[in-house]
Design an enzyme around this catalytic site. Sequence first.
Site, mmCIF file in Angstrom:
data_model
loop_
_atom_site.group_PDB
_atom_site.id
_atom_site.type_symbol
_atom_site.label_atom_id
_atom_site.label_comp_id
_atom_site.label_asym_id
_atom_site.label_seq_id
_atom_site.Cartn_x
_atom_site.Cartn_y
_atom_site.Cartn_z
ATOM 1 N N GLN A 126 2.533 1.960 -9.823
ATOM 2 C CA GLN A 126 2.859 0.801 -9.004
ATOM 3 C C GLN A 126 2.144 0.869 -7.663
ATOM 4 O OE1 GLN A 126 6.947 0.761 -7.578
ATOM 5 N NE2 GLN A 126 7.044 -1.447 -7.756
ATOM 6 N N GLY A 127 1.253 -0.066 -7.382
ATOM 7 C CA GLY A 127 0.517 -0.101 -6.130
ATOM 8 C C GLY A 127 1.120 -1.103 -5.162
ATOM 9 N N TYR A 128 2.256 -0.740 -4.580
ATOM 10 C CA TYR A 128 2.938 -1.616 -3.624
ATOM 11 C C TYR A 128 2.845 -1.062 -2.201
ATOM 12 C CZ TYR A 128 5.291 -4.823 -6.938
ATOM 13 O OH TYR A 128 5.575 -5.797 -7.854
ATOM 14 N N SER A 129 3.516 0.077 -1.954
ATOM 15 C CA SER A 129 3.625 0.599 -0.582
ATOM 16 C C SER A 129 2.271 0.996 -0.009
ATOM 17 C CB SER A 129 4.557 1.811 -0.550
ATOM 18 O OG SER A 129 5.879 1.442 -0.878
ATOM 19 N N GLU A 244 13.363 -3.182 -11.146
ATOM 20 C CA GLU A 244 13.274 -1.798 -10.701
ATOM 21 C C GLU A 244 14.602 -1.332 -10.116
ATOM 22 O OE1 GLU A 244 10.683 1.048 -7.648
ATOM 23 O OE2 GLU A 244 10.592 -1.128 -7.451
ATOM 24 N N SER A 381 14.085 0.830 0.662
ATOM 25 C CA SER A 381 15.103 1.653 1.303
ATOM 26 C C SER A 381 16.451 0.934 1.332
ATOM 27 C CB SER A 381 14.673 2.003 2.732
ATOM 28 O OG SER A 381 14.770 0.869 3.565
ATOM 29 N N ASN A 382 17.521 1.717 1.382
ATOM 30 C CA ASN A 382 18.854 1.121 1.352
ATOM 31 C C ASN A 382 19.124 0.248 2.571
ATOM 32 O OD1 ASN A 382 19.133 2.480 -1.025
ATOM 33 N ND2 ASN A 382 21.040 3.524 -0.477
ATOM 34 N N GLU A 383 18.473 0.554 3.693
ATOM 35 C CA GLU A 383 18.626 -0.301 4.864
ATOM 36 C C GLU A 383 18.085 -1.705 4.581
ATOM 37 O OE1 GLU A 383 18.959 3.828 5.973
ATOM 38 O OE2 GLU A 383 17.401 2.757 4.865
#
Length: 396
Positions: A126-129, A244, A381-383
Amino acid sequence: MNLELSDADRAFQAEVRDFVRSSLPPELAERNRRHMHLAKQDYVTWHRLLNKRGWGAPNWPKEFGGTDWNPVQRYIFDEECAIADAPPLVPFGISMVGPVIYTFGTPAQKAHYLPRILSMEDWWCQGYSEPGSGSDLASLRTRAESDGDDYIVTGHKIWTTQAHFADMMFCLVRTDAQAKPQEGISFLLIDMKTPGITVRPIISIDEGHGVNEVFLDGVRVPKANRIGQEGKGWTYAKFLLGNERTTIAEVSTSKQRLRRLKTIARAEMAQGASLLEDPAFRDKVAAVEIELLALEYTNLRVLAAETAGKGVGPEASMLKIRGSEIQQTITELVCEALGYYAAPFEHAPEGSNLAPLGPDYAQGRMESFLYNRATTIYGGSNEIQRNIIAKMVLGL
């Protein structure tokens, strides 16, 4: 949680249990139980055994090679695999890009890629971040410039899980630098063997090589490898992220780990009695079990809604938050129960002659604890997930 199973469900449960027990290589189950770093071939072996049985894509429609299982059957399948310590199905092809391709892809893309995902001929990443564009994914800077029938892609992806194994990457790129952030992004399928791609390892705190940096330097990608319309990649990305985040919940895996936690707590002693009889520790175990039960019910409701044709919405963020936090709590309690036996970090390469320290049930627990520190970060992230819930559910 004990579902009221029909006779047909019980027959299906027996079928899955018999297949998993007879087909899963014992040495693979043992490596997974001990939280050892699995090799690429370990995942491929188990996936192909399941696919040969017709179970390689539990969440896909039958027309594309899936099972068309109802929520109860998917629940049963996940439970039996977790109980047997089977390795997870690699999600990047099956649970992430596969549904994007069969939902938004062209007939040619479906015909080419879906069979290769099912057979594990193609391993996806996966090329996201990107550096500076993790939680704020819409600020990504990897660009794709038009050049006839191709795009020329240049940029830098990070935290790319299993890119060192991958044959293909599904990648978000910016095709319009002048558009609003979410409107200038496209979704490309990139062959990892294309010239200009460099993969560099990132070794995580558990000494595992799971994540990587990926550098794209003038990588030529056919426009035929673009999913859907140019500039509409954010729509496809949100669809994928919903899938996801539901898989990250890992309810069945957490249930198996909770059972193992109780086994350890029964064996460990505190002031002359089983640790599980200690009121303070028992209350901690009961609290996480209640949280896991609530998560399980929520997950089943999401599965039922998905089967009824409703898209995955902000509830995926709730599953991700609670699922990841429960995973961390269970691994923390395991280390607490083990006391000083949890302290040694014993990861050793394949074939090492290092003797294990402590009882058998202590093996790999610190490694699991360290790895699970990342669960509240990856997959969004959960935030950020709380922000999504505040906006989409509470209207804040």
